[in-house]
Write an enzyme that holds these catalytic residues in place. Sequence first.
Site, PDB file in Angstrom:
ATOM      1  N   HIS A 152      -3.687 -11.613 -49.786  1.00 28.24           N
ATOM      2  CA  HIS A 152      -3.751 -12.116 -48.419  1.00 28.24           C
ATOM      3  C   HIS A 152      -5.067 -12.797 -48.068  1.00 28.24           C
ATOM      4  O   HIS A 152      -5.193 -13.364 -46.976  1.00 28.24           O
ATOM      5  CB  HIS A 152      -3.496 -10.970 -47.432  1.00 28.24           C
ATOM      6  CG  HIS A 152      -2.180 -10.313 -47.637  1.00 28.24           C
ATOM      7  ND1 HIS A 152      -2.036  -9.189 -48.437  1.00 28.24           N
ATOM      8  CD2 HIS A 152      -0.939 -10.625 -47.182  1.00 28.24           C
ATOM      9  CE1 HIS A 152      -0.767  -8.833 -48.446  1.00 28.24           C
ATOM     10  NE2 HIS A 152      -0.078  -9.670 -47.695  1.00 28.24           N
ATOM     11  N   GLY A 205      -8.195 -10.162 -33.729  1.00 29.14           N
ATOM     12  CA  GLY A 205      -6.798 -10.240 -34.133  1.00 29.14           C
ATOM     13  C   GLY A 205      -6.329 -11.672 -34.319  1.00 29.14           C
ATOM     14  O   GLY A 205      -5.626 -12.003 -35.275  1.00 29.14           O
ATOM     15  N   ARG A 264      -1.712 -17.796 -45.202  1.00 25.56           N
ATOM     16  CA  ARG A 264      -0.789 -17.474 -44.115  1.00 25.56           C
ATOM     17  C   ARG A 264      -1.349 -17.831 -42.735  1.00 25.56           C
ATOM     18  O   ARG A 264      -0.943 -17.266 -41.715  1.00 25.56           O
ATOM     19  CB  ARG A 264      -0.388 -15.994 -44.141  1.00 25.56           C
ATOM     20  CG  ARG A 264       0.425 -15.594 -45.372  1.00 25.56           C
ATOM     21  CD  ARG A 264       0.670 -14.110 -45.407  1.00 25.56           C
ATOM     22  NE  ARG A 264       1.511 -13.737 -46.544  1.00 25.56           N
ATOM     23  CZ  ARG A 264       2.816 -13.442 -46.460  1.00 25.56           C
ATOM     24  NH1 ARG A 264       3.420 -13.476 -45.288  1.00 25.56           N
ATOM     25  NH2 ARG A 264       3.494 -13.110 -47.530  1.00 25.56           N
ATOM     26  N   ARG A 291     -14.127  -4.430 -35.051  1.00 21.37           N
ATOM     27  CA  ARG A 291     -13.042  -5.132 -34.358  1.00 21.37           C
ATOM     28  C   ARG A 291     -13.566  -5.705 -33.056  1.00 21.37           C
ATOM     29  O   ARG A 291     -14.225  -5.005 -32.274  1.00 21.37           O
ATOM     30  CB  ARG A 291     -11.882  -4.168 -34.083  1.00 21.37           C
ATOM     31  CG  ARG A 291     -10.872  -4.735 -33.091  1.00 21.37           C
ATOM     32  CD  ARG A 291      -9.527  -4.080 -33.148  1.00 21.37           C
ATOM     33  NE  ARG A 291      -8.780  -4.219 -31.909  1.00 21.37           N
ATOM     34  CZ  ARG A 291      -8.310  -5.357 -31.407  1.00 21.37           C
ATOM     35  NH1 ARG A 291      -8.522  -6.500 -32.054  1.00 21.37           N
ATOM     36  NH2 ARG A 291      -7.645  -5.385 -30.263  1.00 21.37           N
ATOM     37  N   ILE A 292     -13.309  -6.980 -32.813  1.00 14.90           N
ATOM     38  CA  ILE A 292     -13.621  -7.623 -31.538  1.00 14.90           C
ATOM     39  C   ILE A 292     -12.293  -8.124 -30.969  1.00 14.90           C
ATOM     40  O   ILE A 292     -11.623  -8.951 -31.571  1.00 14.90           O
ATOM     41  CB  ILE A 292     -14.639  -8.770 -31.685  1.00 14.90           C
ATOM     42  CG1 ILE A 292     -14.250  -9.737 -32.811  1.00 14.90           C
ATOM     43  CG2 ILE A 292     -16.042  -8.211 -31.940  1.00 14.90           C
ATOM     44  CD1 ILE A 292     -15.093 -10.994 -32.865  1.00 14.90           C
ATOM     45  N   SER A 350      -9.242  -7.819 -27.378  1.00 13.25           N
ATOM     46  CA  SER A 350      -8.938  -7.557 -25.979  1.00 13.25           C
ATOM     47  C   SER A 350      -8.207  -6.236 -25.843  1.00 13.25           C
ATOM     48  O   SER A 350      -7.672  -5.692 -26.810  1.00 13.25           O
ATOM     49  CB  SER A 350      -8.076  -8.693 -25.409  1.00 13.25           C
ATOM     50  OG  SER A 350      -6.883  -8.827 -26.157  1.00 13.25           O
ATOM     51  N   GLU A 405       7.713   0.795 -23.334  1.00 11.33           N
ATOM     52  CA  GLU A 405       8.671   1.297 -22.361  1.00 11.33           C
ATOM     53  C   GLU A 405       8.511   2.800 -22.171  1.00 11.33           C
ATOM     54  O   GLU A 405       9.477   3.536 -21.981  1.00 11.33           O
ATOM     55  CB  GLU A 405      10.101   0.940 -22.793  1.00 11.33           C
ATOM     56  CG  GLU A 405      10.338  -0.556 -22.831  1.00 11.33           C
ATOM     57  CD  GLU A 405      11.782  -0.931 -23.070  1.00 11.33           C
ATOM     58  OE1 GLU A 405      12.659  -0.054 -22.971  1.00 11.33           O
ATOM     59  OE2 GLU A 405      12.032  -2.120 -23.353  1.00 11.33           O
ATOM     60  N   MET A 456      -4.122  -2.339 -30.037  1.00  8.26           N
ATOM     61  CA  MET A 456      -3.116  -2.116 -31.067  1.00  8.26           C
ATOM     62  C   MET A 456      -3.663  -1.959 -32.483  1.00  8.26           C
ATOM     63  O   MET A 456      -2.880  -1.954 -33.435  1.00  8.26           O
ATOM     64  CB  MET A 456      -2.103  -3.267 -31.054  1.00  8.26           C
ATOM     65  CG  MET A 456      -1.339  -3.403 -29.748  1.00  8.26           C
ATOM     66  SD  MET A 456      -0.100  -4.733 -29.776  1.00  8.26           S
ATOM     67  CE  MET A 456       1.085  -4.032 -30.928  1.00  8.26           C
ATOM     68  N   GLU A 457      -4.974  -1.824 -32.670  1.00  6.40           N
ATOM     69  CA  GLU A 457      -5.504  -1.841 -34.032  1.00  6.40           C
ATOM     70  C   GLU A 457      -6.536  -0.781 -34.390  1.00  6.40           C
ATOM     71  O   GLU A 457      -6.663  -0.397 -35.554  1.00  6.40           O
ATOM     72  CB  GLU A 457      -6.131  -3.225 -34.333  1.00  6.40           C
ATOM     73  CG  GLU A 457      -5.163  -4.369 -34.466  1.00  6.40           C
ATOM     74  CD  GLU A 457      -4.773  -4.994 -33.140  1.00  6.40           C
ATOM     75  OE1 GLU A 457      -3.725  -5.659 -33.088  1.00  6.40           O
ATOM     76  OE2 GLU A 457      -5.523  -4.818 -32.151  1.00  6.40           O
ATOM     77  N   SER A 471      -8.990  -7.496 -20.786  1.00  5.82           N
ATOM     78  CA  SER A 471      -8.401  -8.782 -20.409  1.00  5.82           C
ATOM     79  C   SER A 471      -7.315  -8.636 -19.352  1.00  5.82           C
ATOM     80  O   SER A 471      -6.937  -9.617 -18.710  1.00  5.82           O
ATOM     81  CB  SER A 471      -7.814  -9.473 -21.648  1.00  5.82           C
ATOM     82  OG  SER A 471      -6.792  -8.678 -22.225  1.00  5.82           O
ATOM     83  N   ARG A 517     -10.500 -16.531 -21.110  1.00  2.00           N
ATOM     84  CA  ARG A 517     -10.668 -15.437 -22.068  1.00  2.00           C
ATOM     85  C   ARG A 517     -11.817 -15.683 -23.035  1.00  2.00           C
ATOM     86  O   ARG A 517     -12.617 -14.797 -23.295  1.00  2.00           O
ATOM     87  CB  ARG A 517      -9.362 -15.196 -22.827  1.00  2.00           C
ATOM     88  CG  ARG A 517      -8.287 -14.619 -21.938  1.00  2.00           C
ATOM     89  CD  ARG A 517      -7.129 -14.077 -22.729  1.00  2.00           C
ATOM     90  NE  ARG A 517      -6.152 -13.463 -21.841  1.00  2.00           N
ATOM     91  CZ  ARG A 517      -5.326 -12.490 -22.189  1.00  2.00           C
ATOM     92  NH1 ARG A 517      -5.346 -12.018 -23.416  1.00  2.00           N
ATOM     93  NH2 ARG A 517      -4.474 -11.991 -21.328  1.00  2.00           N
TER      94      ARG A 517
END
Length: 237
Positions: free
Chosen positions: A4, A20, A43, A87-88, A90, A162, A180-181, A203, A217
């Site tokens: 990758h 991200g 990718r 990690r940088i 939002s 949800e 999310m990471e 954000s 942003r």
Amino acid sequence: MTIHIGAAVGDIAETVLLPGDPYRAKWAAEAFLRDVTLVNEVRGMLGFTGTWKGHRVTIQGSGMGMPSLSIYVNELIRDYGVRTLIRIGSCGGMQDHVAVRDVILAMTASTVTNPSRSIFKELNFAPCADWSLLQAAAKAAQEKGTTTHVGGIYSSDVFYDERPDLNEQMTRHGILGVEMEAAELYTLAARHGRRALAVLTVSDHLLTGEALPSDQRETSFGEMVEIALSAAFDAAG
């Protein structure tokens, strides 16, 4: 070169910032680094290496969600010898005292599940930031006068959540924001003896519904990048 990441081993610095969004990686590299070279575009997940105040830095997109980040972090550690990963990104605010544009330094990252969950089986592993990076980032934020919060965050494995009941419990237990990471990043760093931190710009806000327009942003995220870079090399001694 890995599956990758198309860079040669020497093309990746020992310090890597992980937004991200690959286009945010491009923006950050062009805005904050000198002598920038594109080192990965496999990718479309762009990665750049350059220098910041004489220090080599790579800024590599990691994608959205813990499974995607896990791929890049595993390869960066295993094949490129990366020592520091920040990690940088939002996040969504989850407390009344946390405002849009504030910065959160994630001391811990709670999660329902992540790619490493199967390793621990019945154990609820508690992933946390590297203390030296956290301390250095807090110092850098204070010096810049950035409104900053240090504490726990929640790494969700879904974007369209949800589970309002779960969000209520996160808020009740003092969780500052949701992204999310970070939980997988902290887990992999612990496993391999690396330093990791998540520096996050709020954000949008889950309680108020306020959100930054897309055109604001990037300018709002500049302080986050500067804090991350300062922390990486101040903590290194």
